[in-house]
Design a protein around this motif. Structure first.
Motif, mmCIF file in Angstrom:
data_model
loop_
_atom_site.group_PDB
_atom_site.id
_atom_site.type_symbol
_atom_site.label_atom_id
_atom_site.label_comp_id
_atom_site.label_asym_id
_atom_site.label_seq_id
_atom_site.Cartn_x
_atom_site.Cartn_y
_atom_site.Cartn_z
ATOM 1 N N UNK A 1 -0.110 13.478 3.324
ATOM 2 C CA UNK A 1 1.016 13.867 2.483
ATOM 3 C C UNK A 1 2.308 13.194 2.876
ATOM 4 N N UNK A 2 2.355 12.606 4.093
ATOM 5 C CA UNK A 2 3.526 11.823 4.464
ATOM 6 C C UNK A 2 3.571 10.543 3.618
ATOM 7 N N UNK A 3 4.746 9.982 3.487
ATOM 8 C CA UNK A 3 4.927 8.769 2.691
ATOM 9 C C UNK A 3 5.089 7.555 3.610
ATOM 10 N N UNK A 4 4.495 6.436 3.198
ATOM 11 C CA UNK A 4 4.530 5.199 3.970
ATOM 12 C C UNK A 4 5.295 4.136 3.189
ATOM 13 N N UNK A 5 6.058 3.346 3.886
ATOM 14 C CA UNK A 5 6.776 2.224 3.295
ATOM 15 C C UNK A 5 6.429 0.966 4.083
ATOM 16 N N UNK A 6 5.684 0.061 3.434
ATOM 17 C CA UNK A 6 5.342 -1.204 4.069
ATOM 18 C C UNK A 6 6.585 -2.079 4.156
ATOM 19 N N UNK A 7 6.908 -2.526 5.366
ATOM 20 C CA UNK A 7 8.072 -3.387 5.577
ATOM 21 C C UNK A 7 7.723 -4.861 5.401
ATOM 22 N N UNK A 8 6.615 -5.266 5.983
ATOM 23 C CA UNK A 8 6.194 -6.663 5.871
ATOM 24 C C UNK A 8 4.702 -6.770 6.121
ATOM 25 N N UNK A 9 4.140 -7.866 5.686
ATOM 26 C CA UNK A 9 2.710 -8.135 5.871
ATOM 27 C C UNK A 9 2.526 -9.639 5.887
#
Length: 330
Positions: A112-120
């Motif tokens: 239920x937590x939210x993830x934000x991809x910064x870079x890949x």
């Protein structure tokens, strides 16, 4: 070391029990099963469909080091083969899934937590990506570093990976993300979500053959009448790019837009050898996103072409990507 795989523990060979629980006379030995393969829980990798889960297991090797296993199908509805090889974007999706798996399963991030991809970033080795007679089984070494904690909870981390198939390196990559509680996410996004307009109408696709696609439904670029520029084509009904409801454009869709823009710019149906993505802000569903691409100058003698792709909404940068393509031999 505890392995996280599905195991069937049979009864002692030759032992049978009646329906009252009493030991019965010895009969034929009960079958013994080796460790059986299944996918990791779909919730750990933020997928709604089990069919879209690439990871099959994991175990902790040391502090911050993990061994992850994965499997790629011979054919996929969206990650289609490129010149007889597995699509490099399926490796990018596998890389993305690893981060959320370990965050939940090893760093105790609640569902239920939210993830934000910064870079890949990802580099593939096509000679080891050929589609064979069976699904590709992968062994992936993962190192988690730059682990950020906030009040004893994971706030973000960076991880690097080496993906092997039958002992051969098929891809290497790294990524970083931040994560937050639902309450923090709602507070962060409140102004934007409260004032969100209606979803944009679906725009017409660029010709599939110009962006390395077969089906128009998989095209994420719409022509705007200017070379090297498109509008992002956002189809929230797409079964893979929008595999479950979200309130913004997924990062994987932006990477696919970068790949398609690179192919259209070079006009070569070539294999992406590497790609990078830096995500600077949320890409919104109700605002047109402009995609621009330009060739970068050659920096070496290898048969490659690099294309820089950027995305903007309301004149603000959303993401930037560099895609390096193999140049077909003349």
């Amino acid at each position: 070391m505890s392995a996280h795989t599905l195991r069937i523990e049979p009864a002692t060979p030759g032992t049978q029990y009646t329906d009252t629980g009493h030991r019965a006379a010895a009969g034929p030995a009960a079958p013994r099963y080796p460790s059986l393969t299944t996918t990791v829980p779909k919730e750990f990798v933020h997928r709604a469909s089990v069919a879209e889960v690439m990871l099959t297991g994991w175990e902790r090797a040391d502090e911050g080091r993990f061994a992850v296993t994965a499997q790629w199908p011979r054919g996929h509805i969206f990650f289609t083969s490129v010149n007889g090889c597995h699509d490099p974007l399926i490796a990018a999706e596998t890389l993305r899934q690893i981060g959320s798996l370990l965050a939940h399963a090893e760093y105790a991030v609640p569902l239920g937590h939210h993830f934000l991809m910064r870079d890949l970033s990802l580099t593939v080795h096509p000679e080891h990506l050929l589609v064979g007679g069976a699904p590709a089984s992968l062994d992936i070494d993962v190192v988690c570093e730059d682990v950020k904690m906030r009040r004893e909870s994971l706030a973000g981390l960076r991880y690097t990976t080496v993906m092997r198939r039958a002992g051969q390196v098929v891809a290497t990559g790294s990524a970083s993300f931040t994560c937050m509680t639902s309450k923090v996410y709602q507070r962060l996004r409140a102004d934007r979500l409260d004032n969100a307009g209606p979803q944009l109408p679906l725009t017409a696709p660029t010709a599939p053959q110009n962006v390395g696609r077969v089906s128009p439904t998989d095209v994420v670029l719409s022509p705007v009448g200017r070379p090297g520029r498109w509008q992002l084509r956002v189809d929230t009904r797409h079964p893979v790019l929008f595999e479950h409801p979200v309130d913004h454009i997924p990062g994987m869709m932006l990477l696919e837009a970068a790949r398609q823009a690179a192919v259209a710019t070079t006009r070569e149906d070539a294999m992406p050898l590497s790609l990078t993505g830096q995500f600077t802000r949320y890409a919104e569903l109700d605002t047109p996103c402009t995609i621009d691409a330009r060739r970068l100058p050659h920096t070496d003698q290898e048969q490659t072409t690099a294309v820089q792709v950027t995305g903007h909404q309301d004149a603000q940068p959303v993401f930037q990507s560099t895609v390096t393509l193999a140049t077909p031999a003349a």
